[in-house]
Design a protein around this motif. Structure first.
Motif, PDB file in Angstrom:
ATOM      1  N   ALA B  47      39.117  17.946 -53.318  1.00 13.83           N
ATOM      2  CA  ALA B  47      38.954  19.237 -53.028  1.00 13.83           C
ATOM      3  C   ALA B  47      37.342  19.481 -53.100  1.00 13.83           C
ATOM      4  O   ALA B  47      36.818  19.203 -54.152  1.00 13.83           O
ATOM      5  CB  ALA B  47      39.591  20.146 -53.809  1.00 13.83           C
ATOM      6  N   LEU B  48      36.849  20.251 -52.376  1.00 14.36           N
ATOM      7  CA  LEU B  48      35.445  20.612 -52.691  1.00 14.36           C
ATOM      8  C   LEU B  48      35.392  22.292 -52.834  1.00 14.36           C
ATOM      9  O   LEU B  48      35.914  22.836 -51.993  1.00 14.36           O
ATOM     10  CB  LEU B  48      34.426  20.317 -51.318  1.00 14.36           C
ATOM     11  N   VAL B  49      34.700  22.705 -53.699  1.00 18.00           N
ATOM     12  CA  VAL B  49      34.501  23.953 -54.249  1.00 18.00           C
ATOM     13  C   VAL B  49      33.197  24.321 -54.122  1.00 18.00           C
ATOM     14  O   VAL B  49      32.476  23.648 -54.910  1.00 18.00           O
ATOM     15  CB  VAL B  49      35.389  24.222 -55.332  1.00 18.00           C
ATOM     16  N   SER B  50      32.838  25.468 -53.681  1.00 16.65           N
ATOM     17  CA  SER B  50      31.238  26.094 -53.740  1.00 16.65           C
ATOM     18  C   SER B  50      31.235  27.382 -53.986  1.00 16.65           C
ATOM     19  O   SER B  50      32.255  28.059 -54.027  1.00 16.65           O
ATOM     20  CB  SER B  50      30.460  25.419 -52.639  1.00 16.65           C
ATOM     21  N   GLY B  51      30.168  28.133 -54.117  1.00 16.09           N
ATOM     22  CA  GLY B  51      30.192  29.513 -54.242  1.00 16.09           C
ATOM     23  C   GLY B  51      28.672  29.669 -54.615  1.00 16.09           C
ATOM     24  O   GLY B  51      27.789  29.066 -54.749  1.00 16.09           O
ATOM     25  N   GLY B  52      28.347  30.879 -54.703  1.00 12.92           N
ATOM     26  CA  GLY B  52      27.269  31.509 -55.225  1.00 12.92           C
ATOM     27  C   GLY B  52      27.244  33.099 -54.794  1.00 12.92           C
ATOM     28  O   GLY B  52      28.128  33.790 -54.449  1.00 12.92           O
ATOM     29  N   ALA B  71      37.188  25.481 -50.861  1.00 14.17           N
ATOM     30  CA  ALA B  71      37.258  26.844 -51.112  1.00 14.17           C
ATOM     31  C   ALA B  71      35.840  27.324 -51.274  1.00 14.17           C
ATOM     32  O   ALA B  71      34.866  26.617 -51.605  1.00 14.17           O
ATOM     33  CB  ALA B  71      38.068  26.964 -52.613  1.00 14.17           C
ATOM     34  N   ALA B  72      35.485  28.619 -51.260  1.00 16.56           N
ATOM     35  CA  ALA B  72      34.380  29.205 -51.956  1.00 16.56           C
ATOM     36  C   ALA B  72      34.619  30.377 -52.487  1.00 16.56           C
ATOM     37  O   ALA B  72      35.397  31.238 -52.483  1.00 16.56           O
ATOM     38  CB  ALA B  72      33.475  29.720 -50.512  1.00 16.56           C
ATOM     39  N   CYS B  73      33.662  30.628 -53.546  1.00 18.80           N
ATOM     40  CA  CYS B  73      33.690  32.003 -54.489  1.00 18.80           C
ATOM     41  C   CYS B  73      32.548  32.620 -54.119  1.00 18.80           C
ATOM     42  O   CYS B  73      31.172  32.380 -54.225  1.00 18.80           O
ATOM     43  CB  CYS B  73      33.481  31.275 -55.959  1.00 18.80           C
ATOM     44  N   ALA B  74      32.720  33.789 -53.824  1.00 15.77           N
ATOM     45  CA  ALA B  74      31.648  34.861 -53.366  1.00 15.77           C
ATOM     46  C   ALA B  74      31.232  35.811 -54.524  1.00 15.77           C
ATOM     47  O   ALA B  74      32.065  36.765 -54.888  1.00 15.77           O
ATOM     48  CB  ALA B  74      32.190  35.904 -52.209  1.00 15.77           C
ATOM     49  N   GLY B  75      30.130  35.551 -55.289  1.00 21.87           N
ATOM     50  CA  GLY B  75      29.705  36.578 -56.156  1.00 21.87           C
ATOM     51  C   GLY B  75      29.211  37.629 -55.528  1.00 21.87           C
ATOM     52  O   GLY B  75      29.134  37.891 -54.450  1.00 21.87           O
ATOM     53  N   GLU B  76      28.857  39.044 -56.480  1.00 22.61           N
ATOM     54  CA  GLU B  76      28.296  40.128 -56.039  1.00 22.61           C
ATOM     55  C   GLU B  76      27.058  39.636 -55.183  1.00 22.61           C
ATOM     56  O   GLU B  76      26.757  38.496 -55.320  1.00 22.61           O
ATOM     57  CB  GLU B  76      27.958  41.037 -56.919  1.00 22.61           C
ATOM     58  N   PRO B  81      28.788  33.911 -58.910  1.00 22.65           N
ATOM     59  CA  PRO B  81      30.253  34.125 -59.043  1.00 22.65           C
ATOM     60  C   PRO B  81      30.438  33.895 -60.532  1.00 22.65           C
ATOM     61  O   PRO B  81      29.957  32.979 -61.361  1.00 22.65           O
ATOM     62  CB  PRO B  81      30.939  33.166 -58.109  1.00 22.65           C
ATOM     63  N   VAL B  82      31.502  34.635 -61.007  1.00 18.86           N
ATOM     64  CA  VAL B  82      31.969  34.472 -62.578  1.00 18.86           C
ATOM     65  C   VAL B  82      32.965  33.042 -62.511  1.00 18.86           C
ATOM     66  O   VAL B  82      33.598  32.772 -61.674  1.00 18.86           O
ATOM     67  CB  VAL B  82      32.465  35.784 -63.126  1.00 18.86           C
ATOM     68  N   PRO B  83      33.157  32.727 -64.031  1.00 13.87           N
ATOM     69  CA  PRO B  83      33.741  31.510 -64.059  1.00 13.87           C
ATOM     70  C   PRO B  83      35.532  31.655 -63.811  1.00 13.87           C
ATOM     71  O   PRO B  83      36.113  30.890 -63.175  1.00 13.87           O
ATOM     72  CB  PRO B  83      33.758  31.184 -65.510  1.00 13.87           C
ATOM     73  N   ASP B  84      35.848  33.045 -64.093  1.00 10.17           N
ATOM     74  CA  ASP B  84      37.224  33.432 -63.571  1.00 10.17           C
ATOM     75  C   ASP B  84      37.520  33.012 -61.932  1.00 10.17           C
ATOM     76  O   ASP B  84      38.528  32.510 -61.563  1.00 10.17           O
ATOM     77  CB  ASP B  84      37.497  34.697 -63.851  1.00 10.17           C
TER      78      ASP B  84
END
Lengths: 331, 331
Positions: B47-52, B71-76, B81-84
Motif C-alpha cells: 500500500a502507498l500512503v502519502s500526504g502533506g 491513501a492520502a493524509c490532508a494536513g491543514e 499532517p499529524v502522526p495520528d
C-alpha cells in the motif's frame, strides 16, 4: 499583468503550439487556429465542430478526440473564430455523414458559424447547427441576443459526441444536442476580473470585498454586484437562480462546479460540497458530478455551476468512453 | 482575500466533504483528514500512503485510486499532517504486504511520518519510507533541511503505484520510488504570492513587474527576485537550473509543466511550447508530456517544471492504467 506569456499577440498561437507538442492525438494548425482529431475524417461518422474565442481552456480544443469533438476553432482571446477557420475545420473532419456545429450563443460566433455553414453547403457538406444558451443570469448581454452559452457547452459536446461515435445520423445527433442544451442551466460568480493580454487592463473593476453575481465568461456584467459572500452563499445564489428557471427537485442531475481559471481546486471542492448539500436539500439527486476548471475565463477568480437534468439515455452517453486532453475515461 | 470558502478554519474539512461527495471511489473522513481507496485494504498488495499540508490540490487526495496511492493524509493548509492521521491511513490500507510512505521533504512532514512509521511497526505493519526532494532551486529552505519535495512527488506516486498494483514486494516498490526521485528535478517560478486563509495576508510581497525564481510551494523564498520575464525566459531559467543539476541531453523525459493554481491553462500551454522547444534544442526527447495544475500552491500564479529521466521500465509503469480523480487513463 502577471501573465505567463510571450507577446500578447502570440498567446493563442503559442498555446496552440504547446497543445500540438503535448498531444500527438491532435492535428493542430497554429496558423489557422484549428485543432482536429488526428484520425479525421472518420468515414461515415457525423463530425462535431465547435469553437469560440480563446481564453476558456480547455474549452474547446481540450475536448477534441474520440467520443467528443472532431475539431475546434480557436479565435483570438475572447474573439469569435472567423468563417475561414470554421470552414477549414468543417472540411477537414467531414466524413460524408454531415457536420454538427456547436455554437455558444454570442453574436459574433453565431454569425461566423452561419457564414461557414453556408460555405459548407456550397461544398455539398450537410451542416446542422445547435446554439448553446444555458446561462440563466441575464436575458441579453454585451455580446448576446438572448442568453449566453457557457458551461453546458461541455455537456452538449460530450453527450452529442458519444452519440455521433455510435454512428447516429446527423438529425439525431442534432436533436440530442438541442435536448441537452434545453435540459441544462448555468450561473457564474466572479470574485475577481481578468485581463485580456492585448488590452492589458482588467475587464472590469471589483473592489476588495465585492463579487459579481451572474458574470459571463468574458467579464460581461452579470445581474448585480454585492458584498462578497461565503462559498455557501455563492452556491445558494447560483443554484437558486438556476432552480427558479428550471426546477431541479425530483431530477437526476449532472452537475459541474467549474473553476473560472484563477480559483484553485481546493476552493472548487469547497463549493462542490455546498452545491451537493443544497441540491440534496432541494430534492435533487446528483448522479454525475464533475469538479474542475473546464470552461474558464483567463485568470478570473470565481466559479460557475452548471446542471443538466439527465435521462437514462443522457446518463449512458455521458458515461460512454471519451479520450481527449481534458476529459478522459474508459468503459 | 478573494476566496471561495466559508470560514478559514473550515477550508480543509469543507473541501474534503466536497471530495467525498464527488468521488464515490474514495472513502473520505473529513474529521481525521484521511482519504482512502474505497476498496482498501487490498490483500497482499503493497500500500502507498502519502500526504502533506493542504493547498496543493489535487496532490495528494486527487491521486488516490487504483494504480496510484492507497491513501492520502490532508494536513491543514501548508501544515504537515499529524502522526495520528498517518497511522490511521496506514492501518486502513495495510493489506499485509507492507506500506510505503511517500513524503515530501519538509521537516514537519518527515518527522510526523517517521513517528507514524514507528507506531505502525508497533502494530506489526512493515513500513518503508521514501523522501522526495526534487527541487533544485535551493539547498535548504524555510521548512527544509536539504532540497524541497515538489512536482516529482506526482511521478513517484504514479510510477511506484503502478509497480505496487502489479504485485511487487515492498523493497522493490521502495527502490523504484527512490529511483524515480533520483532521476527527477523541478524548478518553480512565481508571478504572484498566495494567501493562506487562516493568515489572511499574502505569503510574500511581489511588486507588479517582478517574479520570484525558484519559489517553493508554500511561498518560501526562492533563489532570486528579478524583473518579470516572458514565458520563454521563465522556462529558460527553470530548465537551465534543472539541466545544470542533472543534464538532460540524450535523455528521454517525462515532463510536467504545472500551473501553480492561479495561472490558467492557456498560459500553461504557452509555457509548455517553450519547454518542448528548449528541451529539443538541448538534445532531450520528451516522450511523456503532462500539462496542468497538479501540484498547486493555493491561488499562486506561476508555473513549475518537473522532469524525470525515463527508462523503458519507468515509461511502461507511467503508462500503466490509473484511475484517480486527477489522473485517469486506461490501457
Amino acid at each position: 499583468m502577471r501573465k505567463l506569456i510571450n507577446a500578447p499577440a502570440d498567446v493563442v498561437s503559442d498555446a496552440l503550439r504547446g497543445l500540438a507538442a503535448a498531444h500527438s492525438s491532435l492535428r493542430v494548425d497554429p496558423g489557422s487556429g484549428t485543432v482536429v482529431r488526428a484520425d479525421a475524417p472518420r468515414r461515415g461518422k457525423v463530425a462535431l465542430v465547435s469553437g469560440g474565442g480563446s481564453g476558456h481552456e480547455p474549452l474547446h480544443a481540450g475536448f477534441v478526440g474520440p467520443g467528443m469533438l472532431d475539431a475546434a476553432c480557436a479565435g483570438e482571446v475572447f474573439t469569435s473564430p472567423v468563417p475561414d477557420q470554421i470552414i477549414a475545420a468543417t472540411m477537414a473532419v467531414n466524413g460524408g455523414a454531415g457536420v454538427l456545429h456547436i455554437v455558444k450563443n454570442y453574436t459574433g460566433d453565431v454569425l461566423n458559424f452561419r457564414m461557414a455553414a453556408e460555405l459548407a453547403e456550397d461544398e455539398d457538406i450537410e451542416v446542422a447547427t445547435v446554439v448553446v444558451d444555458d446561462d440563466v443570469a441575464v436575458q441579453d448581454s454585451t455580446y448576446t441576443a438572448g442568453r449566453r452559452g457557457t458551461g453546458a457547452t461541455l455537456f452538449v459536446e460530450k453527450i452529442a459526441g458519444a452519440l455521433a461515435e455510435e454512428g447516429a445520423a446527423l438529425a439525431e445527433v442534432e436533436a440530442l444536442a438541442r435536448e441537452v442544451n434545453e435540459r441544462s442551466r448555468s450561473f457564474g460568480v466572479a470574485l475577481s476580473p481578468c485581463t485580456v493580454p492585448a488590452a492589458g487592463t482588467p475587464t472590469f473593476e471589483l473592489a476588495e470585498g465585492e463579487m459579481e453575481l451572474g458574470i459571463g465568461i468574458h467579464g460581461e456584467p452579470g445581474r448585480e454586484r454585492v458584498k462578497a459572500g461565503t462559498a455557501s452563499e455563492i452556491v445558494d445564489a447560483a443554484l437558486s437562480a438556476i432552480h427558479a428557471d428550471m426546477p431541479v427537485d425530483g431530477a437526476e442531475l449532472l452537475v459541474l462546479v467549474n473553476g473560472m481559471g484563477g480559483t484553485p481546486l481546493i476552493e472548487q471542492y469547497v463549493a462542490y460540497a455546498a452545491a451537493a448539500e443544497w441540491l440534496t436539500a432541494h430534492g435533487a439527486t446528483v448522479v454525475r458530478p464533475l469538479v474542475g476548471g473546464y470552461v474558464t475565463s483567463l485568470e478570473m477568480a470565481g466559479c460557475m455551476i452548471s446542471v443538466c437534468r439527465l435521462t437514462p439515455r443522457l446518463t449512458r452517453l455521458w458515461d460512454a468512453p471519451v479520450e481527449t486532453p481534458a476529459l478522459r475515461w474508459g468503459r
